[in-house]
Scaffold this motif. Structure first.
Motif, mmCIF file in Angstrom:
data_model
loop_
_atom_site.group_PDB
_atom_site.id
_atom_site.type_symbol
_atom_site.label_atom_id
_atom_site.label_comp_id
_atom_site.label_asym_id
_atom_site.label_seq_id
_atom_site.Cartn_x
_atom_site.Cartn_y
_atom_site.Cartn_z
ATOM 1 N N LEU A 119 0.829 -1.198 0.000
ATOM 2 C CA LEU A 119 0.000 0.000 0.000
ATOM 3 C C LEU A 119 0.871 1.258 0.000
ATOM 4 O O LEU A 119 0.586 2.225 -0.719
ATOM 5 C CB LEU A 119 -0.953 0.005 1.196
ATOM 6 N N ILE A 120 1.966 1.230 0.748
ATOM 7 C CA ILE A 120 2.902 2.365 0.750
ATOM 8 C C ILE A 120 3.489 2.552 -0.648
ATOM 9 O O ILE A 120 3.584 3.678 -1.155
ATOM 10 C CB ILE A 120 4.010 2.158 1.806
ATOM 11 N N PHE A 121 3.875 1.458 -1.283
ATOM 12 C CA PHE A 121 4.404 1.508 -2.648
ATOM 13 C C PHE A 121 3.351 2.093 -3.597
ATOM 14 O O PHE A 121 3.637 2.980 -4.398
ATOM 15 C CB PHE A 121 4.808 0.098 -3.100
ATOM 16 N N PHE A 122 2.117 1.621 -3.479
ATOM 17 C CA PHE A 122 1.029 2.072 -4.336
ATOM 18 C C PHE A 122 0.776 3.576 -4.171
ATOM 19 O O PHE A 122 0.639 4.304 -5.158
ATOM 20 C CB PHE A 122 -0.242 1.269 -4.023
ATOM 21 N N VAL A 123 0.746 4.046 -2.948
ATOM 22 C CA VAL A 123 0.522 5.470 -2.685
ATOM 23 C C VAL A 123 1.666 6.298 -3.266
ATOM 24 O O VAL A 123 1.446 7.369 -3.854
ATOM 25 C CB VAL A 123 0.349 5.729 -1.168
ATOM 26 N N SER A 124 2.871 5.802 -3.142
ATOM 27 C CA SER A 124 4.022 6.497 -3.714
ATOM 28 C C SER A 124 3.906 6.595 -5.238
ATOM 29 O O SER A 124 4.150 7.654 -5.827
ATOM 30 C CB SER A 124 5.308 5.772 -3.322
ATOM 31 N N VAL A 125 3.520 5.502 -5.858
ATOM 32 C CA VAL A 125 3.338 5.502 -7.315
ATOM 33 C C VAL A 125 2.263 6.511 -7.717
ATOM 34 O O VAL A 125 2.430 7.246 -8.694
ATOM 35 C CB VAL A 125 2.995 4.086 -7.828
ATOM 36 N N LEU A 126 1.192 6.568 -6.950
ATOM 37 C CA LEU A 126 0.136 7.544 -7.244
ATOM 38 C C LEU A 126 0.663 8.968 -7.154
ATOM 39 O O LEU A 126 0.282 9.833 -7.957
ATOM 40 C CB LEU A 126 -1.048 7.368 -6.288
ATOM 41 N N GLY A 127 1.524 9.237 -6.179
ATOM 42 C CA GLY A 127 2.107 10.574 -6.042
ATOM 43 C C GLY A 127 2.935 10.954 -7.258
ATOM 44 O O GLY A 127 2.827 12.080 -7.773
ATOM 45 N N TRP A 128 3.770 10.026 -7.726
ATOM 46 C CA TRP A 128 4.563 10.289 -8.934
ATOM 47 C C TRP A 128 3.638 10.475 -10.141
ATOM 48 O O TRP A 128 3.849 11.368 -10.968
ATOM 49 C CB TRP A 128 5.539 9.137 -9.199
ATOM 50 N N GLU A 129 2.607 9.636 -10.224
ATOM 51 C CA GLU A 129 1.660 9.727 -11.341
ATOM 52 C C GLU A 129 0.956 11.088 -11.345
ATOM 53 O O GLU A 129 0.787 11.704 -12.400
ATOM 54 C CB GLU A 129 0.626 8.600 -11.245
ATOM 55 N N GLN A 130 0.585 11.580 -10.182
ATOM 56 C CA GLN A 130 -0.064 12.888 -10.098
ATOM 57 C C GLN A 130 0.840 13.995 -10.608
ATOM 58 O O GLN A 130 0.395 14.890 -11.327
ATOM 59 C CB GLN A 130 -0.477 13.200 -8.662
ATOM 60 N N CYS A 131 2.100 13.945 -10.233
ATOM 61 C CA CYS A 131 3.057 14.958 -10.720
ATOM 62 C C CYS A 131 3.087 14.966 -12.248
ATOM 63 O O CYS A 131 3.104 16.030 -12.872
ATOM 64 C CB CYS A 131 4.461 14.689 -10.185
ATOM 65 N N ILE A 132 3.085 13.789 -12.819
ATOM 66 C CA ILE A 132 3.144 13.677 -14.283
ATOM 67 C C ILE A 132 1.828 14.144 -14.909
ATOM 68 O O ILE A 132 1.826 14.942 -15.851
ATOM 69 C CB ILE A 132 3.482 12.231 -14.699
ATOM 70 N N GLN A 133 0.699 13.661 -14.378
ATOM 71 C CA GLN A 133 -0.604 14.040 -14.937
ATOM 72 C C GLN A 133 -0.864 15.541 -14.827
ATOM 73 O O GLN A 133 -1.465 16.130 -15.720
ATOM 74 C CB GLN A 133 -1.729 13.271 -14.243
#
Length: 178
Positions: A119-133
């Motif tokens: 879940l920590i990994f998933f949340v981190s990925v979402l954070g990076w994805e948000q920066c890109i989006q």
């Protein structure tokens, strides 16, 4: 995975395994990249560490993405970049080892410690994805700098290790094509 759809998750992972690594799983001699002894040789650990079972979520998600997108990672080896070969070799190692793959699936579905880490990994990925989006270079840069600072004390060791891996993979490629 955490939504309780255990059979759906298991079927998806096995479908990806068969579609991408089917021939390699049936005939291990077709395995083109990394064997267990290679991974042991390239390990950063200086002393043997008792392996803790894990879901290998990043590896499973990579293979499932390739599968869902209809990509053949072996067909894309025309780039032959060492980082791609390394990543494919690591994913291949998981998916071609039925015992390890099943252990990973079981941990993903049932181990609460593993699920919390994932879940920590998933949340981190979402954070990076948000920066890109959001096209937020400042947010991306801040995340990158924070990550770099966290690993700063190990950068020299990582550079040396990366050089060792790249040299190994480049030599392996040359040997195969000789």
């Amino acid at each position: 995975m955490i939504g309780g759809e255990k059979e759906k998750f298991r079927n998806l992972v096995h479908s990806a395994a068969e579609a991408i690594f089917g021939q390699t799983r049936v005939d291990p001699s077709k395995k083109i990249l990394l064997l267990d002894h290679v991974l042991d040789e390239l390990s950063m650990s200086k002393t043997p560490v008792k392996r803790r079972p894990n879901s290998h979520l990043s590896l499973i998600s990579t293979a499932v993405c390739w599968y869902q997108m209809g990509l053949d990672p072996y067909g894309h080896l025309t780039c032959q970049t060492p980082p791609f070969r390394l990543w494919l070799g690591i994913v291949e190692n998981l998916f071609c080892n039925e015992e390890l793959l099943e252990e990973s699936i079981e941990n993903a579905l049932n181990d609460k410690y593993t699920q919390a880490e994932d879940l920590i990994f998933f949340v981190s990925v979402l954070g990076w994805e948000q920066c890109i989006q959001l096209n937020s270079f400042d947010g991306y840069r801040e995340r990158f700098d924070d990550t770099k600072a966290f690993f700063h004390h190990r950068l020299d060791e990582a550079k040396n290790f990366s050089s060792k891996i790249i040299t190994y993979l480049a030599n392996q490629r040359l040997e195969k094509h000789s």
